[in-house]
Scaffold this motif. Sequence first.
Motif, short mmCIF file in Angstrom:
data_model
loop_
_atom_site.label_atom_id
_atom_site.label_comp_id
_atom_site.label_asym_id
_atom_site.label_seq_id
_atom_site.Cartn_x
_atom_site.Cartn_y
_atom_site.Cartn_z
N SER A 32 0.84 -1.20 0.00
CA SER A 32 0.00 0.00 0.00
C SER A 32 0.87 1.24 0.00
O SER A 32 1.87 1.32 0.72
CB SER A 32 -0.90 0.02 1.24
OG SER A 32 -1.79 -1.05 1.26
N GLY A 33 0.49 2.21 -0.82
CA GLY A 33 1.21 3.47 -0.87
C GLY A 33 2.38 3.47 -1.83
O GLY A 33 3.04 4.50 -1.99
N GLU A 34 2.65 2.33 -2.46
CA GLU A 34 3.78 2.24 -3.38
C GLU A 34 3.32 2.23 -4.84
O GLU A 34 2.28 1.67 -5.17
CB GLU A 34 4.58 0.97 -3.12
CG GLU A 34 5.28 0.93 -1.77
CD GLU A 34 6.07 -0.35 -1.53
OE1 GLU A 34 6.83 -0.40 -0.55
OE2 GLU A 34 5.91 -1.30 -2.33
N THR A 35 4.15 2.82 -5.69
CA THR A 35 3.96 2.74 -7.13
C THR A 35 5.17 2.07 -7.75
O THR A 35 6.30 2.52 -7.57
CB THR A 35 3.78 4.15 -7.75
OG1 THR A 35 2.57 4.74 -7.24
CG2 THR A 35 3.68 4.07 -9.27
N HIS A 36 4.92 0.95 -8.44
CA HIS A 36 5.98 0.19 -9.09
C HIS A 36 5.80 0.27 -10.60
O HIS A 36 4.69 0.02 -11.10
CB HIS A 36 5.92 -1.28 -8.67
CG HIS A 36 6.28 -1.52 -7.23
ND1 HIS A 36 7.37 -2.27 -6.86
CD2 HIS A 36 5.68 -1.11 -6.08
CE1 HIS A 36 7.43 -2.31 -5.54
NE2 HIS A 36 6.42 -1.62 -5.04
N ALA A 37 6.85 0.61 -11.31
CA ALA A 37 6.82 0.62 -12.78
C ALA A 37 7.55 -0.61 -13.30
O ALA A 37 8.62 -0.96 -12.80
CB ALA A 37 7.48 1.88 -13.32
#
Length: 252
Positions: A32-37
């Motif tokens: 939660s709260g993370e953005t992974h590309a």
Amino acid sequence: MSTLEIRDLHVSVATEDGAKEILKGVDLTVKSGETHAIMGPNGSGKSTLAYSIAGHPKYEVTSGSVSLDGVDVLDMTVDERARAGLFLAMQYPVEIPGVSVANFLRAAKTALDGEAPALRTWVKDVNGALDRMTLDKTFAQRSVNEGFSGGEKKRHEIAQLELLNPKFAVLDETDSGLDIDALRIVSEGVNRFSGQGDRGVLLITHYTRILRYIKPDYVHVFVNGKVAEVGGPALAEELEANGYDKYTKAAV
């Protein structure tokens, strides 16, 4: 705090020549709260990962696991995965002739919540989400994706994301086919979603242009069905400058 955990995931797809392994042991955790590309060349397995998480029947998980808050996702049906908090924005959204956007969105919300949303507040919510995607109110009466431009399809997907508000969003090349204005609008929608602070994003893309608007916490390089490297935003800039040659040559 929620966690989407992928461990040693192997996935095959049926071809005319028999089963072909696409994913060859993927490990990836999104909190939660993370953005992974996820970035990588064509055919590296990026979309396969997205569709495997969502439960597309074309893709067979041969080993490994996908869990959401410790619960096995692979044992769930597609609708159960959605109710558990997973959302997939497709690279090529399909047309659904005869089903209006308004009815589609309300049916989806009802299926997720177990009860229909109050009509008065729901219409307001839908109109607001469409407006933020610069889609006219009359858009709600059109058949889902029928005759939509590429930008309209992608903006509609992000309107869905906002209204359904899952725990984790898997966005498969959401920037594909977007002009500069549409890219900015879509990115703002994704940022509103992730800006809640307790939502996770797995963003699949070929290019860094969307990462100028959506700042990832982590960048994963996919090559030959595996994660070849993990880094921060600077890794995306390195890929933009130098391409994937270093990783593809090492994978041979």
